[in-house]
Motif scaffolding. Structure first.
Motif, PDB file in Angstrom:
ATOM      1  N   ALA A 154     -74.229  17.664 -71.706  1.00  0.00           N
ATOM      2  CA  ALA A 154     -75.551  17.700 -71.067  1.00  0.00           C
ATOM      3  C   ALA A 154     -76.200  16.323 -71.099  1.00  0.00           C
ATOM      4  CB  ALA A 154     -76.437  18.731 -71.753  1.00  0.00           C
ATOM      5  N   THR A 155     -76.012  15.624 -72.205  1.00  0.00           N
ATOM      6  CA  THR A 155     -76.590  14.288 -72.332  1.00  0.00           C
ATOM      7  C   THR A 155     -75.930  13.319 -71.349  1.00  0.00           C
ATOM      8  OG1 THR A 155     -77.065  14.688 -74.665  1.00  0.00           O
ATOM      9  CG2 THR A 155     -77.063  12.401 -73.926  1.00  0.00           C
ATOM     10  N   GLY A 158     -77.216  14.079 -67.951  1.00  0.00           N
ATOM     11  CA  GLY A 158     -78.601  13.611 -67.872  1.00  0.00           C
ATOM     12  C   GLY A 158     -78.694  12.109 -67.763  1.00  0.00           C
ATOM     13  N   THR A 159     -77.820  11.422 -68.479  1.00  0.00           N
ATOM     14  CA  THR A 159     -77.803   9.956 -68.429  1.00  0.00           C
ATOM     15  C   THR A 159     -77.428   9.458 -67.039  1.00  0.00           C
ATOM     16  OG1 THR A 159     -77.198   9.842 -70.767  1.00  0.00           O
ATOM     17  CG2 THR A 159     -76.769   7.886 -69.425  1.00  0.00           C
ATOM     18  N   ARG A 161     -77.634  11.034 -64.189  1.00  0.00           N
ATOM     19  CA  ARG A 161     -78.670  11.355 -63.203  1.00  0.00           C
ATOM     20  C   ARG A 161     -79.843  10.382 -63.323  1.00  0.00           C
ATOM     21  NH1 ARG A 161     -79.243  17.818 -62.557  1.00  0.00           N
ATOM     22  NH2 ARG A 161     -79.637  17.277 -60.394  1.00  0.00           N
ATOM     23  N   TRP A 162     -80.228  10.065 -64.535  1.00  0.00           N
ATOM     24  CA  TRP A 162     -81.317   9.102 -64.731  1.00  0.00           C
ATOM     25  C   TRP A 162     -80.919   7.755 -64.131  1.00  0.00           C
ATOM     26  CZ3 TRP A 162     -81.628   4.439 -67.407  1.00  0.00           C
ATOM     27  CH2 TRP A 162     -82.923   3.930 -67.597  1.00  0.00           C
ATOM     28  N   ASN A 166     -82.720   6.158 -60.757  1.00  0.00           N
ATOM     29  CA  ASN A 166     -83.473   4.905 -60.928  1.00  0.00           C
ATOM     30  C   ASN A 166     -82.791   3.721 -60.256  1.00  0.00           C
ATOM     31  OD1 ASN A 166     -84.969   6.627 -62.462  1.00  0.00           O
ATOM     32  ND2 ASN A 166     -85.194   5.229 -64.177  1.00  0.00           N
ATOM     33  N   TYR A 178     -77.011   2.844 -74.146  1.00  0.00           N
ATOM     34  CA  TYR A 178     -78.067   3.861 -74.150  1.00  0.00           C
ATOM     35  C   TYR A 178     -77.490   5.217 -74.537  1.00  0.00           C
ATOM     36  CZ  TYR A 178     -81.227   0.711 -71.559  1.00  0.00           C
ATOM     37  OH  TYR A 178     -82.026  -0.314 -71.165  1.00  0.00           O
ATOM     38  N   PHE A 179     -76.386   5.542 -73.862  1.00  0.00           N
ATOM     39  CA  PHE A 179     -75.797   6.861 -74.061  1.00  0.00           C
ATOM     40  C   PHE A 179     -75.352   7.058 -75.511  1.00  0.00           C
ATOM     41  CE2 PHE A 179     -71.797   9.392 -74.056  1.00  0.00           C
ATOM     42  CZ  PHE A 179     -72.368  10.626 -73.788  1.00  0.00           C
ATOM     43  N   ALA A 181     -76.425   5.505 -78.038  1.00  0.00           N
ATOM     44  CA  ALA A 181     -77.566   5.435 -78.955  1.00  0.00           C
ATOM     45  C   ALA A 181     -78.207   6.794 -79.167  1.00  0.00           C
ATOM     46  CB  ALA A 181     -78.599   4.441 -78.430  1.00  0.00           C
ATOM     47  N   VAL A 182     -78.220   7.609 -78.123  1.00  0.00           N
ATOM     48  CA  VAL A 182     -78.930   8.887 -78.242  1.00  0.00           C
ATOM     49  C   VAL A 182     -78.047  10.035 -78.724  1.00  0.00           C
ATOM     50  CG1 VAL A 182     -80.785   8.373 -76.627  1.00  0.00           C
ATOM     51  CG2 VAL A 182     -78.627   9.327 -75.777  1.00  0.00           C
TER      52      VAL A 182
ATOM     53  N   LEU B 143     -84.567   1.293 -76.312  1.00  0.00           N
ATOM     54  CA  LEU B 143     -84.346   2.114 -75.124  1.00  0.00           C
ATOM     55  C   LEU B 143     -85.620   2.221 -74.287  1.00  0.00           C
ATOM     56  CD1 LEU B 143     -82.397   5.001 -76.886  1.00  0.00           C
ATOM     57  CD2 LEU B 143     -81.419   3.114 -75.582  1.00  0.00           C
ATOM     58  N   PHE B 147     -86.096   6.659 -70.164  1.00  0.00           N
ATOM     59  CA  PHE B 147     -84.756   7.153 -70.516  1.00  0.00           C
ATOM     60  C   PHE B 147     -84.842   8.140 -71.669  1.00  0.00           C
ATOM     61  CE2 PHE B 147     -80.859   6.966 -73.034  1.00  0.00           C
ATOM     62  CZ  PHE B 147     -79.921   7.266 -72.070  1.00  0.00           C
ATOM     63  N   ASN B 150     -86.408  11.453 -70.459  1.00  0.00           N
ATOM     64  CA  ASN B 150     -85.389  12.151 -69.683  1.00  0.00           C
ATOM     65  C   ASN B 150     -84.343  12.794 -70.592  1.00  0.00           C
ATOM     66  OD1 ASN B 150     -83.844  12.526 -66.972  1.00  0.00           O
ATOM     67  ND2 ASN B 150     -82.355  11.623 -68.358  1.00  0.00           N
TER      68      ASN B 150
END
Lengths: 183, 183
Positions: A154-155, A158-159, A161-162, A166, A178-179, A181-182, B143, B147, B150
């Motif tokens: 899901a992440t 979501g990444t 799509r963001w 953008n 980014y991916f 990191a979360v 970040l 992001f 989202n």
DNA sequence: TTATTACAGAACTCTTTGTTCAATAAAATT
DNA sequence: AATTTTATTGAACAAAGAGTTCTGTAATAA
């Protein structure tokens, strides 16, 4: 496969993806597809049972292409799912998305894409499941594995799509950071 | 509002949500809705411009109800978005989802729900944005905020879908733990 | 060359959508 | 209580799209 069949099939796919980048799946009619593809109505139904099957087969072709390309770009001696660092797998995915395949990106940005996302998630579950041990810290040991897999997929969706929504301003390397990191 | 209007409107909503729990939005016809609601065809179109507007208005009513209930359950003196712990906000959300509203759960489990999820995400962005400072560790400072927002919303949606698809066996407290653990 | 296969294009049925209108019943107004 | 306003009915209607069927034609394979 007959050369005529191949040409018709590709004309349909081309017309369909062009229309997908303009409007939602549910708004596209078979009439528009055959007009743009410049083929007969009966020919369309000789290739695809319905509009839904067309989307289904398009998704399958896109993912074959996507994962094949990732294999080729990657180390030829090792399987993609056996890479040492998890970052490399996701980096390759983001790089491939940026490089080509406006088709895939169109499907990510439009609304009626649940079917497409279904295929995408399905393909990713296998990939993620092979990577999951690397993310298993003590903290996550309490969580059910299926929940963790679901969360990572899901992440990832979501990444992407963001990123697409953008304007894909960030580099694949940044998005991978980014991916990771979360999660 | 006229009593007759209210009755037909509720009959349409009832028939529509029942059908939504059985099949995808795109498979539902206006004919089925009016037959189940036992109203005339012209009456339907007097209330809703199209099937899409019906879904739109249903979503709006559901979210009004959802957030109103959360307000009432919650501390009356403080606004829901001003709670001390982030867990309490999400816990209330999960509790409310479990308690009632099979309508909302139906929309989560079915396929063609992009419009619904769009509303849901929109409503959540405000909620998350007020909570985001609490999640801002040094690690996440790099970040972009959009992001992060989202990602948290995507994770929340992913968590609820996993929960619903697996039969909601876990308690709202457990789900809140899982959710907070991964973000 | 012959047989097979795919395509064109038109006609057709069926389903669904969205509109219109006159008649009727319920609600609000006086 | 009588009148006006408003909502609903039910049927009929046009338009659009889905999916099928057919015949003639052209490309491919044998």
């Amino acid at each position: 496969m007959d050369r005529r069949q191949r040409k018709t099939r590709e004309a349909i796919f081309k017309a369909f993806t062009e229309l997908l980048s303009q409007k939602d799946f549910s708004q596209i009619t078979v009439g528009e597809i055959i007009e743009r593809a410049d083929i007969g109505r009966a020919t369309f139904y000789a290739h695809f049972e319905t509009k839904d099957f067309l989307l289904k087969e398009l998704c399958e072709e896109l993912f074959c292409h996507l994962f094949d390309s990732m294999h080729k770009e990657n180390n030829h001696h090792r399987h993609i799912f056996d890479c040492d660092a998890p970052s490399s797998v996701f980096l390759h995915l983001f790089q491939h998305l940026m490089k080509n395949d406006n088709n895939i990106l169109g499907l990510f940005s439009c609304r009626n894409n649940e079917l497409f996302l279904g295929y995408f998630k399905e393909s990713l579950v296998q990939l993620v499941q092979n990577q999951i041990d690397l993310f298993d810290s003590e903290k996550n040991k309490k969580l059910p594995e299926s929940f963790l897999v679901n969360h990572i997929v899901a992440t990832l969706v979501g990444t992407i799509r963001w990123w697409v929504d953008n304007g894909m301003k960030e580099s694949p390397e940044t998005i991978t950071e980014y991916f990771l990191a979360v999660i």
